[in-house]
Scaffold this active site. Structure first.
Site, PDB file in Angstrom:
ATOM      1  N   ASP A  12       0.746  -1.346  -0.105  1.00  0.00           N
ATOM      2  CA  ASP A  12      -0.093   0.016  -0.008  1.00  0.00           C
ATOM      3  C   ASP A  12       0.904   1.287  -0.128  1.00  0.00           C
ATOM      4  OD1 ASP A  12      -1.202  -2.394   1.058  1.00  0.00           O
ATOM      5  OD2 ASP A  12      -2.961  -1.116   1.916  1.00  0.00           O
ATOM      6  N   ARG A  92       0.392   4.766  17.912  1.00  0.00           N
ATOM      7  CA  ARG A  92       0.189   5.733  16.707  1.00  0.00           C
ATOM      8  C   ARG A  92       0.622   7.139  17.051  1.00  0.00           C
ATOM      9  NH1 ARG A  92       0.803   2.247  12.835  1.00  0.00           N
ATOM     10  NH2 ARG A  92      -0.999   0.990  12.426  1.00  0.00           N
ATOM     11  N   ASP A 121      -6.665   3.873  13.091  1.00  0.00           N
ATOM     12  CA  ASP A 121      -5.406   4.554  12.849  1.00  0.00           C
ATOM     13  C   ASP A 121      -5.448   5.870  12.044  1.00  0.00           C
ATOM     14  OD1 ASP A 121      -4.444   2.493  14.408  1.00  0.00           O
ATOM     15  OD2 ASP A 121      -4.353   1.257  12.598  1.00  0.00           O
ATOM     16  N   SER A 173      -4.209  -8.795   8.741  1.00  0.00           N
ATOM     17  CA  SER A 173      -3.712  -7.086   8.807  1.00  0.00           C
ATOM     18  C   SER A 173      -2.782  -7.294  10.019  1.00  0.00           C
ATOM     19  CB  SER A 173      -4.693  -6.255   8.707  1.00  0.00           C
ATOM     20  OG  SER A 173      -4.049  -5.073   9.270  1.00  0.00           O
TER      21      SER A 173
HETATM   22  N1  ARG Z   1      -8.102  -2.779  16.355  1.00  0.00           N
HETATM   23  C1  ARG Z   1      -6.857  -2.163  17.146  1.00  0.00           C
HETATM   24  C2  ARG Z   1      -6.979  -0.662  17.191  1.00  0.00           C
HETATM   25  O1  ARG Z   1      -7.721   0.198  16.630  1.00  0.00           O
HETATM   26  C3  ARG Z   1      -5.654  -2.773  16.015  1.00  0.00           C
HETATM   27  C4  ARG Z   1      -5.512  -1.997  14.944  1.00  0.00           C
HETATM   28  C5  ARG Z   1      -4.366  -2.356  14.104  1.00  0.00           C
HETATM   29  N2  ARG Z   1      -4.043  -1.749  13.080  1.00  0.00           N
HETATM   30  C6  ARG Z   1      -3.658  -2.173  11.893  1.00  0.00           C
HETATM   31  N3  ARG Z   1      -3.467  -1.402  10.956  1.00  0.00           N
HETATM   32  N4  ARG Z   1      -3.822  -3.614  11.502  1.00  0.00           N
HETATM   33  O2  ARG Z   1      -6.020  -0.184  18.176  1.00  0.00           O
END
Ligand code: ARG
Length: 398
Positions: A12, A92, A121, A173
């Site tokens: 990506d 993040r 995110d 993911s």
């Molecule tokens: N669902 C979790 C959160 O919002 C994990 C997110 C993981 N991110 C990813 N891009 N796979 O904190």
């Protein structure tokens, strides 16, 4: 125009480099943060250059991630919806801070990231970015470009000679850092389907964990972890050490359905080995040292703290205010908790603290030699019962 792109080396963000360059006629600078994902970021940097970035920064944020994000959240007892230790939600804002620092040094007027328009995110990156530069331009290719699937991205990459590993699409993911590994998507999208055992990367299957338990002592100073088994360790080293111990014993898996900020439910599976120990051990030391009402207040605010962290408001007046309260009630939280790690569980087996509020002379079932006058309890209960008796009498008259 110069755009700083949060670059992972994956499909990506590789496509994003080329797409941004064409669409905005811009100079692309890459940014890779090391938050302990355990990848070869030097190779990632070279790949960014090969893909068309004019330069690429690799920033080691492991120490600050644990010190400034993970440990404060442990002091706060922050757990989202009862199960999620916020591994991605804490990383993040850390990455956003590092990225905005580089953006300022590079004179980039825009930043871009590879998060989709469905998740948390994007919110966390962008709110963090605005905090450090209110006039930054933010580009989220996933919300703009015409590609709708992974195969379209692969076709674009082939047409533009973008180097893409021949590996098959990852079945999930995955987001990995020093605090956790998270898995979403693929077969996990059925919330009733158990994850395949081979998915897990950093914890043993509890059923196959060693038959021999392992004891570990974690020391805290003012609510902050400082040593393992008496050996002082810096933040990143301490968490790494606990990750190994807990992982061997199958500790820290969580399979949850959670509420994303945008309003949908999503299924995620997490491995948070060391973090699980830290939360348990912190509470054990706090149980001796934190005043009852201070603890109750902190506990009512933990949910608030976890929610705003989850929703991307780490850098905000409300989180900073909460942190002051959290750190203030953690002043006396100095001491050691001992845990026994065994087949997926971490059981507290002891705790001690120099400023313990635990008074054996008061609590004892034996002769307390006047430390506590049991006759006081009668009046204590009568006054606490006054309004209940008043209500009961009034109800009788109805
Ligand atoms: N669902 C979790 C959160 O919002 C994990 C997110 C993981 N991110 C990813 N891009 N796979 O904190």
């Amino acid at each position: 125009m110069k755009i700083l792109v949060a670059y992972s080396g994956g499909l990506d963000t590789s496509v994003a480099i080329v797409w941004l360059k064409e669409k905005y006629n811009a100079d692309i600078v890459g940014f890779c943060s090391d938050v302990g994902q355990g990848e070869d970021l030097e190779a990632t940097r070279r790949k960014a250059l090969k893909t068309g970035a004019v330069s690429c920064h690799v920033l080691d944020q492991r120490e600050e991630f644990v010190r400034d994000f993970v440990f404060p959240a442990v002091r706060a007892g922050a757990v989202y919806e009862g199960e999620y230790y916020l591994g991605t939600a804490l990383a993040r804002p850390c990455i956003a801070r590092g990225m905005m620092d580089v953006a300022a040094r590079e004179g980039a007027t825009a930043i871009a990231h590879g998060s989709t328009g469905k998740g948390n995110d994007q919110v966390r990156f962008e709110l963090g970015a605005y905090w450090f530069n209110p006039s930054i331009k933010i580009i989220a290719p996933w919300r703009e470009w015409e590609f709708k699937s992974r195969s379209e991205l692969i076709a674009f990459a082939a047409a533009k000679n973008i180097p893409v590993e021949a590996t098959a699409a990852r079945p999930y993911s995955i987001d990995r850092n020093l605090l956790h590994t998270s898995y979403e998507g693929g077969i996990l999208e059925d919330p009733d389907a158990e994850p395949p055992p081979e998915m897990f990367q950093r914890t043993a299957d509890p059923r196959k964990a060693p038959d021999q338990p392992r004891e570990v002592a974690i020391s805290f100073e003012k609510g902050t972890p400082v040593a393992v088994d008496g050996n002082p360790l810096g933040p990143a080293a301490l968490l790494s050490e606990l990750n190994i111990l807990a992982g061997e014993h199958g500790i820290g898996r969580a399979d949850v359905v959670e509420d994303r900020f945008v309003g949908m439910k999503s299924r995620g599976v997490y491995e948070t080995p060391g973090g699980t120990l830290l939360h348990k051990a912190h509470r054990a030391v706090a149980s001796l040292t934190m005043d009852r009402e201070a603890m109750r207040l902190r506990d009512t605010l933990s949910v608030e703290y976890a929610t705003l962290t989850y929703r991307g408001f780490w850098f905000s007046p409300e989180r900073e205010a909460l942190q002051k309260l959290v750190d203030s009630v953690n002043e006396p939280v100095t001491g050691v908790a001992r845990l026994r790690l065994y087949k997926g569980s971490a059981a507290v087996i002891g705790r001690r603290a120099p400023r313990s509020l635990y008074r054996n002379d008061i609590v004892t079932f034996e002769d307390d030699r006047g430390a506590y006058d049991q006759r006081d309890a009668g009046g204590f209960i009568r006054l606490n019962g006054l309004r209940l008796r008043t209500t009961a009498l009034a109800n009788k008259g109805r």
